[in-house]
Design an enzyme around this catalytic site. Structure first.
Site, PDB file in Angstrom:
ATOM      1  N   HIS A   1      18.585   7.994  87.959  1.00 19.33           N
ATOM      2  CA  HIS A   1      18.250   6.575  87.773  1.00 19.33           C
ATOM      3  C   HIS A   1      17.566   6.367  86.418  1.00 19.33           C
ATOM      4  CE1 HIS A   1      16.561   2.601  89.060  1.00 19.33           C
ATOM      5  NE2 HIS A   1      15.582   2.978  88.256  1.00 19.33           N
ATOM      6  N   GLU A   2      16.571   7.195  86.136  1.00 21.81           N
ATOM      7  CA  GLU A   2      15.842   7.058  84.864  1.00 21.81           C
ATOM      8  C   GLU A   2      16.729   7.430  83.676  1.00 21.81           C
ATOM      9  OE1 GLU A   2      13.279   5.375  85.072  1.00 21.81           O
ATOM     10  OE2 GLU A   2      12.654   5.678  87.136  1.00 21.81           O
TER      11      GLU A   2
ATOM     12  N   HIS B   1      18.536   4.411  82.748  1.00 24.95           N
ATOM     13  CA  HIS B   1      17.777   3.522  81.859  1.00 24.95           C
ATOM     14  C   HIS B   1      17.899   3.987  80.406  1.00 24.95           C
ATOM     15  CE1 HIS B   1      15.991   0.830  84.718  1.00 24.95           C
ATOM     16  NE2 HIS B   1      15.387   1.787  85.383  1.00 24.95           N
TER      17      HIS B   1
END
Length: 137
Positions: A67-68, A71
């Protein structure tokens, strides 16, 4: 997004978010972030960091890292905290995009077997079953 994920996997020969992060020069740290935060991504002095809550189960650590990483790849230069505090813009869309990125990265090259439930599929590929709500995105 699919093209970006396929390019990463092809270039680095893995869909492991930890290996991809290392190859991209992103530092990963594990610390206690309390009960409300699973992870975060930030840049400081041209260095990139993914911080993961150290008490999460392994499948959640993988998902949070992916998920990060999403980003990092999708939202370059966007500071979530600035968005929330200074612009009053809800980062919900960015979070949904990072969740979809994580799901697509971690499930790349696999698909559910015929008659396999989402829960069984996620268990088989090492994803938290709680992310079932993302399969329709």
């Amino acid at each position: 997004m699919d093209k970006l994920i396929n390019k990463l996997i092809h270039k680095y020969k893995t869909n492991c978010p930890f290996e991809l992060s290392k190859a991209l020069g992103i530092h990963i740290r594990f610390i206690n972030l309390g009960t409300g935060t699973k992870g975060l991504y930030y840049r400081k002095l041209r260095r990139r960091f993914i911080v993961i809550h150290n008490e999460l189960p392994l499948e959640w650590q993988r998902f949070v890292c992916a998920h990060e990483l999403g980003h990092d790849r999708l939202h370059k230069g966007v500071n979530r905290f600035f968005l929330e505090e200074k612009s009053y813009f809800s980062p919900g869309k960015l979070e949904r995009q990072a969740n979809v990125f994580a799901l697509k990265l971690l499930s790349a090259g696999t698909s559910p077997d015929p008659d396999e439930s989402w829960h069984s599929y996620y268990l088989r590929i090492g994803l938290p079953h709680e992310v079932h709500f993302l399969q329709d995105d």
